[in-house]
Scaffold this active site. Sequence first.
Site, PDB file in Angstrom:
ATOM      1  CG  ASN A  43      -1.976  -1.053   1.180  1.00  0.00           C
ATOM      2  OD1 ASN A  43      -2.054  -1.818   0.233  1.00  0.00           O
ATOM      3  ND2 ASN A  43      -2.785  -1.134   2.213  1.00  0.00           N
ATOM      4  CB  SER A  49      -8.486   4.253   2.161  1.00  0.00           C
ATOM      5  OG  SER A  49      -9.530   3.821   2.995  1.00  0.00           O
ATOM      6  CE1 TYR A  54      -6.283  -0.922   2.705  1.00  0.00           C
ATOM      7  CE2 TYR A  54      -7.646   0.663   3.894  1.00  0.00           C
ATOM      8  CZ  TYR A  54      -7.277   0.048   2.706  1.00  0.00           C
ATOM      9  OH  TYR A  54      -7.901   0.415   1.536  1.00  0.00           O
ATOM     10  CE  LYS A 101      -5.042   1.954   0.660  1.00  0.00           C
ATOM     11  NZ  LYS A 101      -4.762   2.021  -0.790  1.00  0.00           N
TER      12      LYS A 101
HETATM   13  N1  LIG Z   1     -12.834  -1.907  -1.343  1.00  0.00           N
HETATM   14  C1  LIG Z   1     -12.816  -0.897  -0.487  1.00  0.00           C
HETATM   15  O1  LIG Z   1     -13.691  -0.778   0.396  1.00  0.00           O
HETATM   16  C2  LIG Z   1     -11.741   0.166  -0.573  1.00  0.00           C
HETATM   17  C3  LIG Z   1     -11.918   1.335   0.193  1.00  0.00           C
HETATM   18  C4  LIG Z   1     -10.944   2.320   0.150  1.00  0.00           C
HETATM   19  C5  LIG Z   1      -9.831   2.152  -0.652  1.00  0.00           C
HETATM   20  N2  LIG Z   1      -9.675   1.020  -1.387  1.00  0.00           N
HETATM   21  C6  LIG Z   1      -8.468   0.910  -2.198  1.00  0.00           C
HETATM   22  O2  LIG Z   1      -8.823   0.786  -3.564  1.00  0.00           O
HETATM   23  C7  LIG Z   1      -7.817   0.028  -4.257  1.00  0.00           C
HETATM   24  C8  LIG Z   1      -8.471  -1.139  -4.985  1.00  0.00           C
HETATM   25  O3  LIG Z   1      -9.066  -1.997  -4.004  1.00  0.00           O
HETATM   26  P1  LIG Z   1     -10.190  -3.085  -4.340  1.00  0.00           P
HETATM   27  O4  LIG Z   1     -11.259  -2.921  -3.354  1.00  0.00           O
HETATM   28  O5  LIG Z   1     -10.519  -3.062  -5.784  1.00  0.00           O
HETATM   29  O6  LIG Z   1      -9.412  -4.410  -3.937  1.00  0.00           O
HETATM   30  P2  LIG Z   1      -9.100  -5.729  -4.764  1.00  0.00           P
HETATM   31  O7  LIG Z   1      -8.532  -6.669  -3.767  1.00  0.00           O
HETATM   32  O8  LIG Z   1     -10.258  -6.154  -5.552  1.00  0.00           O
HETATM   33  O9  LIG Z   1      -7.944  -5.233  -5.766  1.00  0.00           O
HETATM   34  C9  LIG Z   1      -6.627  -5.032  -5.335  1.00  0.00           C
HETATM   35  C10 LIG Z   1      -5.702  -5.138  -6.529  1.00  0.00           C
HETATM   36  O10 LIG Z   1      -4.350  -4.970  -6.057  1.00  0.00           O
HETATM   37  C11 LIG Z   1      -3.563  -5.992  -6.645  1.00  0.00           C
HETATM   38  N3  LIG Z   1      -2.432  -6.338  -5.798  1.00  0.00           N
HETATM   39  C12 LIG Z   1      -2.455  -6.774  -4.506  1.00  0.00           C
HETATM   40  N4  LIG Z   1      -1.213  -7.069  -4.107  1.00  0.00           N
HETATM   41  C13 LIG Z   1      -0.382  -6.818  -5.155  1.00  0.00           C
HETATM   42  C14 LIG Z   1       1.013  -6.948  -5.365  1.00  0.00           C
HETATM   43  N5  LIG Z   1       1.825  -7.423  -4.417  1.00  0.00           N
HETATM   44  N6  LIG Z   1       1.515  -6.571  -6.558  1.00  0.00           N
HETATM   45  C15 LIG Z   1       0.706  -6.099  -7.535  1.00  0.00           C
HETATM   46  N7  LIG Z   1      -0.622  -5.972  -7.411  1.00  0.00           N
HETATM   47  C16 LIG Z   1      -1.166  -6.338  -6.229  1.00  0.00           C
HETATM   48  C17 LIG Z   1      -4.510  -7.192  -6.763  1.00  0.00           C
HETATM   49  O11 LIG Z   1      -4.005  -8.150  -7.659  1.00  0.00           O
HETATM   50  C18 LIG Z   1      -5.782  -6.505  -7.224  1.00  0.00           C
HETATM   51  O12 LIG Z   1      -5.795  -6.324  -8.608  1.00  0.00           O
HETATM   52  C19 LIG Z   1      -6.802  -0.388  -3.188  1.00  0.00           C
HETATM   53  O13 LIG Z   1      -5.750   0.553  -3.128  1.00  0.00           O
HETATM   54  C20 LIG Z   1      -7.619  -0.307  -1.908  1.00  0.00           C
HETATM   55  O14 LIG Z   1      -6.790  -0.155  -0.763  1.00  0.00           O
HETATM   56  C21 LIG Z   1     -10.604   0.023  -1.380  1.00  0.00           C
END
Ligand SMILES: NC(=O)c1ccc[n+]([C@@H]2O[C@H](COP(=O)([O-])OP(=O)(O)OC[C@H]3O[C@@H](n4cnc5c(N)ncnc54)[C@H](O)[C@@H]3O)[C@@H](O)[C@H]2O)c1
Length: 258
Positions: free
Chosen positions: A106, A137, A150, A154
């Site tokens: 992250n 986030s 986390y 962030k």
């Molecule tokens: N889902 C939520 O509620 C939420 C809320 C706030 C922020 N976010 C942020 O939004 C972004 C997308 O999250 P999401 O909900 O789609 O999650 P998700 O788990 O569906 O997607 C995460 C992506 O990151 C990639 N990833 C993870 N580890 C990796 C690594 N070591 N190398 C390369 N790629 C890697 C995964 O392959 C995946 O494509 C993230 O930064 C997450 O922290 C999500």
Amino acid sequence: MNLAGKNVVYLGGFGGIGQKTCVELLERQVQALAVFDLMPNEQILRDWQSKYPNTKIFYQKMDITQRPEIDAVYRAAVEHLGHFDLVINGMGCLDDRCIDLTIQVNLLGVINSSLVALNYMDKSKGGNGGMIVNISSVAGIEPTPIMSVYSASKHGVTAFTRCLAGPFFESTGVTFVTVCPGMTETSMIHDMQDRTIFKFNIPAEYAVSNMKRQTALACAQNIVKVVEDATNGSIWMLDVGEIKKVEFPVMWTPPMMQ
Ligand SMILES: NC(=O)c1ccc[n+]([C@@H]2O[C@H](COP(=O)([O-])OP(=O)(O)OC[C@H]3O[C@@H](n4cnc5c(N)ncnc54)[C@H](O)[C@@H]3O)[C@@H](O)[C@H]2O)c1
């Protein structure tokens, strides 16, 4: 940024929010879309390429925790595309039991990717400028105890992105934008009770299931709206399907900024 004809790099493009955002970008007729992600997804690539034949779409496998892999995928993107206009750092992980991995993916991931991308985009080094969007986030703007590791990672993303949007980096011609989604329906928020390190008097799963959430599509649509309108240094909270600009109070001014 007017997205038509632009070259885009999306890190984490096969994730829940990433997939939906990539489709929104393809709908805007970007010229090229490079997806960097941990695991390939041939089916998605085939579907996108057949639906958007005028966009050059390609995938590079990379683990964001491995700096040489970050260098290699950006080098490949430059070889394929010549240059890129927009980079979205959208990878992420949420599992507070894995402290090092959370920080590596992250925070260090966003820092390393941003700096490698900046090196190619920097106008003062012969690049074309452009925009780097870092996905933080709501937990990156307010402390969120249920996911404290986390949340710390962030907060780092938000701070780093704000720093690079400062006046010292103006000559790069690169706009830095922070996007802070709220709870979004993707696999990231499933099984929360298994991803915490502290015991709470309210079970984690219950606390999370009670939070209002948005669909990945609503989040993606708002990410692309932000990309189209955002100015350098702006921070955007995208929660429950809404967009809100975040303004931080100034608590202290660094000497070099006075
Ligand atoms: N889902 C939520 O509620 C939420 C809320 C706030 C922020 N976010 C942020 O939004 C972004 C997308 O999250 P999401 O909900 O789609 O999650 P998700 O788990 O569906 O997607 C995460 C992506 O990151 C990639 N990833 C993870 N580890 C990796 C690594 N070591 N190398 C390369 N790629 C890697 C995964 O392959 C995946 O494509 C993230 O930064 C997450 O922290 C999500």
